[in-house]
Design an enzyme around this catalytic site. Structure first.
Site, short mmCIF file in Angstrom:
data_model
loop_
_atom_site.label_atom_id
_atom_site.label_comp_id
_atom_site.label_asym_id
_atom_site.label_seq_id
_atom_site.Cartn_x
_atom_site.Cartn_y
_atom_site.Cartn_z
N HIS A 272 -1.28 -11.46 10.64
CA HIS A 272 -0.55 -10.84 9.53
C HIS A 272 0.37 -9.72 9.94
O HIS A 272 0.88 -9.00 9.09
CB HIS A 272 -1.53 -10.28 8.49
CG HIS A 272 -2.37 -11.33 7.84
ND1 HIS A 272 -2.03 -11.93 6.65
CD2 HIS A 272 -3.54 -11.89 8.22
CE1 HIS A 272 -2.96 -12.80 6.32
NE2 HIS A 272 -3.89 -12.81 7.26
N LYS B 283 4.03 -0.81 -3.03
CA LYS B 283 3.41 -1.39 -1.84
C LYS B 283 2.79 -0.23 -1.07
O LYS B 283 3.03 0.93 -1.41
CB LYS B 283 4.45 -2.11 -0.98
CG LYS B 283 5.72 -1.27 -0.73
CD LYS B 283 6.76 -2.01 0.07
CE LYS B 283 7.57 -3.04 -0.68
NZ LYS B 283 7.30 -4.42 -0.33
N ARG B 284 1.99 -0.52 -0.06
CA ARG B 284 1.46 0.57 0.74
C ARG B 284 2.60 1.38 1.34
O ARG B 284 3.69 0.87 1.56
CB ARG B 284 0.57 0.01 1.87
CG ARG B 284 -0.79 -0.40 1.39
CD ARG B 284 -1.57 0.78 0.84
NE ARG B 284 -1.99 1.64 1.91
CZ ARG B 284 -3.24 1.73 2.37
NH1 ARG B 284 -4.20 1.01 1.82
NH2 ARG B 284 -3.53 2.54 3.35
N LYS C 204 8.28 -0.10 5.92
CA LYS C 204 8.62 -0.61 4.58
C LYS C 204 9.78 0.16 3.96
O LYS C 204 10.35 -0.24 2.95
CB LYS C 204 7.40 -0.59 3.67
CG LYS C 204 6.26 -1.53 4.15
CD LYS C 204 5.06 -1.43 3.22
CE LYS C 204 3.85 -2.18 3.74
NZ LYS C 204 3.92 -3.64 3.46
N THR D 240 3.98 -10.22 -0.31
CA THR D 240 3.53 -11.07 -1.42
C THR D 240 3.92 -10.42 -2.74
O THR D 240 4.07 -11.11 -3.75
CB THR D 240 2.00 -11.27 -1.36
OG1 THR D 240 1.36 -10.03 -1.09
CG2 THR D 240 1.63 -12.28 -0.30
N LYS E 191 5.49 -11.88 -6.53
CA LYS E 191 5.04 -11.51 -7.88
C LYS E 191 6.22 -11.09 -8.75
O LYS E 191 6.34 -11.48 -9.92
CB LYS E 191 3.99 -10.39 -7.81
CG LYS E 191 2.69 -10.85 -7.17
CD LYS E 191 1.81 -9.71 -6.70
CE LYS E 191 0.80 -10.25 -5.68
NZ LYS E 191 0.15 -9.21 -4.87
#
Ligand code: 26Q
Length: 809
Positions: free
Chosen positions: A355, A543-544, A549, A651, A655
């Site tokens: 991952h 998100k985290r 990110k 992911t 959504k």
């Protein structure tokens, strides 16, 4: 099987309240009612589970065992009622009994036994494996505390314990009769007897593993699977006779270890720390799981020689990698198998999903810790490593490759290499990610055993993430696609494409989004006192928190907008609300600083009258599954802006897409596949591609040059440095971007390189939003083409290509 009506549900709930709490419906508290609901649904699922298991055993079906240190399940009541097909009846029954159904659903705590993407993926796959009628079991730890609860105090993250079990345990069935013993520490003694080598594990500390099962109902099927969560207990009650035998300390040690093992989920995401307790957690759940699988296999088949034909072990990242030496141990030490046979069966039973490509997230354990905690597993791992190294040398005759592919090297055990050697398949989680694994991260292993390397692009449970949480959109889809076909065949969403020029459909889509935004605004006001303007664009990054990110890129752009507004108060005509939600690992200082920054900026904008009804920033505290369920249906812009090549899949992106939000994003992870389906015209792409990122790094990236050349960017960065009205300065973040700090290079994730392109893409978002017909058409295309991102598709691929088990079509 009896079918529940509203009336029979009422009777059942009353009976549960009476028997378990000694109360009538009038007297019951909401929490008691929630537990009565859980008990009622559990009864149905328990019967079906027994039947599912009976059939699996009788027909000796091949079983999937999904091992993960994390299952981010969220709430179960609405989900189970939905899957059992009794959600409307349950709502009505609750109302008839004097409760608000929504309040009962809301009172359930999230089972937050996970950090983020990897844990939520496991939860979505349990739903799909069950719905596809695959005999499957999930295994993990029954953590007493899930991911911490986040509070924002004076703009900063504070962590509170997540005591989920008080009410959350309503779904758990303890199975003490199926407990296993797991051994740590001690010494290994070998002796020969009758031509056989015997292994004795002496002076080990023994911890008891007690399973707590959570039943998983599938949709439109009577198939029920189980998530088995292992709880840790000390083996013996404190036995005073041990005292006299001088073993009292040992007993005390066992009790202490048992108490800590299942205490808390490690809150690091995409980062590993070589902590001894973490290693013990991993071995604890792996050993308990494998012992129980092997014992059950022996019971039904009477031999272990066909183990791989009847079982497949899927491991969620390397965290359960110890299954490989543990299976070897059970085969060799306990069952007396020879090494080669044991290895042949093991390597046909285990499959590994990767991952992440971030170096700091690849698991490596110090050899001295490993050998101390797990002496027998260490011996076996060393032998696996020796044989693997021999094979690599024979194949490549290249010492550099030997070093890179080694399992035990330089005083460390490398878990990814162990998984590659000991598994039958290695998969990435998006096309791009799998390509990077083959061409870069695992290049040499792929050269030697190319057949092992696969791709399975992630998917999400579309029944939860669309149908259940967005009932307005669900109704429209059912109306337009002619029924509920899409629930089991998500590709039926494609039929929506035909309505691209139907103005009434596009208008209804817009009305649904507005209604969902109003609902979310009402919820935010009630639960957090935040006032949201439903006419603003809801532009969301949840998100985290991680540097790769690039939440900071989003912030820089908002600062630029704010400065534009100061120069010209009419620069913004369309109200724009930026929503953030993110937890930072408690030890990740930079991530915590970025959370503080978002809150400082939100406060600044909040207090500047120029921004009123134009610009707003909101940090949503304690982002979690149940908050995502409220937020996704109301979102319009999905921020997926990681540095290309770094986000394995994502992911959250899926959504948002399913709920009709448009993506502003880089060509990273599954965004690449979204772009292939949507084209440039249905999403807002920007930024460097992954090969350009690599090239730029190779050629020496100097962010300062960009700073010097761009007046807009330099002004943003200077503002960051000087801080806002709360007086907090962010010079540290400024320094990181321009000069690097603490061993990391200047602007490691290329925010400055992508800044300009990002601002342009964001302007395109706003311009497009001004044309509602076009916006809604794009939104429709996003929903229509999101079917491939259903977990049903992903799980079917695992079943067909890796597990080789049949499934419902
Ligand atoms: C490992 C050892 C010690 C402590 C913590 C950990 C640890 C825990 C969690 C390491 C990594 C994680 C989580 C990783 C994760 O969530 N990865 C995400 O997986 C998603 C599902 O495949 C992808 O969509 C995301 O792109 C990826 O970041």
């Amino acid at each position: 099987m009896k079918k529940f009506t509203t009336k029979s549900l009422e009777e059942e709930l009353s009976a549960k309240l009476m028997l378990h709490f000694g109360k009538t419906a009038e007297e019951a508290l909401p929490g008691e009612m929630m537990r009565a609901c859980a008990l009622t649904l559990r009864d149905v699922m328990a019967l079906r589970e027994v039947e599912t298991r009976r059939k699996t055993r009788k027909e000796q079906k091949k079983q999937v065992h999904y091992l993960s240190l994390e299952f981010l399940m969220g709430r179960s009541l609405m989900k189970n009622a939905y899957n059992l097909g009794i959600l409307p009846q349950l709502r009505q029954a609750l109302e008839n009994m004097g409760f608000k159904a929504a309040d009962i659903f809301e009172i359930e705590p999230d089972a937050a036994l996970g950090n983020g993407g990897l844990g939520r993926l496991a939860a979505c796959y349990l739903d799909s494996m069950t719905t596809l009628e695959i005999p499957a079991t999930g295994y993990s730890i029954c953590y007493e505390l899930g991911i911490f609860k986040q509070k924002i105090v004076e703009g900063q993250q504070v962590e509170l314990p997540d005591n989920w079990k008080d009410l959350g345990a309503a779904w758990l069935l303890p199975k003490p009769a199926e407990a296993q013993e797991v051994r740590f520490g001690g010494k290994v003694r070998e002796f020969w007897d009758n031509g056989h080598l015997h292994i004795i594990h002496e002076d080990a500390t023994v911890v008891q593993a007690v399973p707590c099962d959570m039943e998983i109902a599938g949709y439109g099927t009577e198939h029920v699977n189980v998530l088995r969560l292992w709880d840790a207990r000390s083996t013996k009650p404190v036995d005073m006779s041990l005292f006299s035998r001088g073993e009292y300390l040992k007993a005390a040690e066992e009790e202490a270890m048992a108490e800590t093992i299942a205490k808390v989920l490690y809150p690091e995401d995409n980062h590993v720390e070589g902590k001894s307790l973490r290693l013990k957690q991993q071995y604890f759940f792996v050993s308990a799981t494998m012992q129980s699988i092997v014992a059950k296999h022996l019971e039904t088949c009477g031999t272990l020689h066909n183990f791989h034909e009847k079982n497949v072990i899927q491991i969620n990242d390397t965290h359960p990698a110890l299954v490989i030496p543990e299976l070897m141990r059970l085969f060799i030490d306990d069952a007396g198998m020879d090494w080669d046979e044991a290895w042949r069966i093991t390597t046909q039973s285990v499959a590994y999903t990767n991952h992440t490509v971030l170096a700091e997230a690849l698991e490596r354990w110090p050899q001295d810790l490993f050998s101390r905690v797990l002496p027998r597993i260490w011996q076996i791992t060393l032998e696996i490593s020796r044989r693997w190294q021999e094979k690599v040398e024979d194949f490549y005759h290249d010492p550099r490759k030997t070093e890179k592919m080694a399992i035990v090297w330089g005083g460390e055990v490398r878990m990814a290499n162990l998984c590659i050697a000991g598994g039958m398949a290695v998969n990435g989680v998006s096309g791009l990610h799998s390509e990077i694994l083959r061409k870069d991260v695992f290049r040499d292993a792929c050269g030697m055993e190319p057949w092992k390397f696969r791709n399975v692009t992630n998917g999400i449970d579309h029944r939860r993430w669309l149908s259940e949480i967005n009932p307005r959109l669900d109704s429209l889809i059912k109306e337009l696609t002619g029924g509920d076909e899409y629930l089991l065949h998500p590709q039926a969403l494609k039929k929506l494409d035909a309505f691209a020029d139907d103005r009434t459909v596009l208008d209804r889509l817009a009305e649904i989004k507005l209604a969902n935004k109003r609902d979310f605004a009402a919820h935010a006001k009630k639960t957090r006192g935040v006032i949201l303007n439903p006419d603003a664009i809801f532009d969301v990054q949840v998100k985290r928190l991680h540097e790769y990110k690039r939440q900071l890129l989003n912030v820089l752009h908002i600062i630029a907008l704010y400065q534009r507004l100061q120069d010209d108060p009419n620069a913004i005509t369309q109200p724009h609300t930026f929503l953030f939600g993110a937890k930072a690992a408690p030890g990740y200082a930079v991530a915590k600083r970025i959370i503080h920054l978002i809150n400082s900026l939100a406060d600044q904008i909040d207090h500047d009258p120029i921004c009123k009804d134009k610009l707003q920033v909101v940090f949503l505290e304690n982002y979690r599954v149940s908050l995502a369920e409220q937020l996704m249906p109301a979102s319009e812009v999905s921020q997926q802006i990681s540095t290309a090549g770094k986000e394995a899949s994502g992911t959250g992106n899926m959504k948002f897409m399913m709920n009709g939000a448009l993506t502003i994003g880089t060509l990273d992870g599954a965004n690449v596949e979204m772009h292939q389906l949507l084209g440039d015209e249905n999403m807002f792409l920007f930024g460097l591609h992954s090969d350009e990122v690599e090239q730029m790094k190779r050629e020496g990236y100097v962010p300062q040059r960009i700073y010097n050349r761009s007046p807009v960017l330099s002004r943003c960065l200077d503002a960051l440095r000087n801080g806002f009205r709360d007086g907090v300065r962010y010079d540290d973040l400024y320094q990181r971007l321009l000069f690097g700090a603490g061993g990391s290079p200047a602007d490691e994730y290329l925010l400055l390189a992508d800044f300009d392109s990002y601002c342009q893409a964001s302007d395109r978002v706003v311009r497009t939003y001004a044309d509602p017909v076009q916006w809604n058409r794009m939104s429709l295309h996003n929903i229509a083409r999101s079917g491939v991102f259903a977990a049903d598709r992903a799980v079917a691929e695992y079943a067909d290509n890796i597990w080789r088990v049949p499934h419902r079509k």
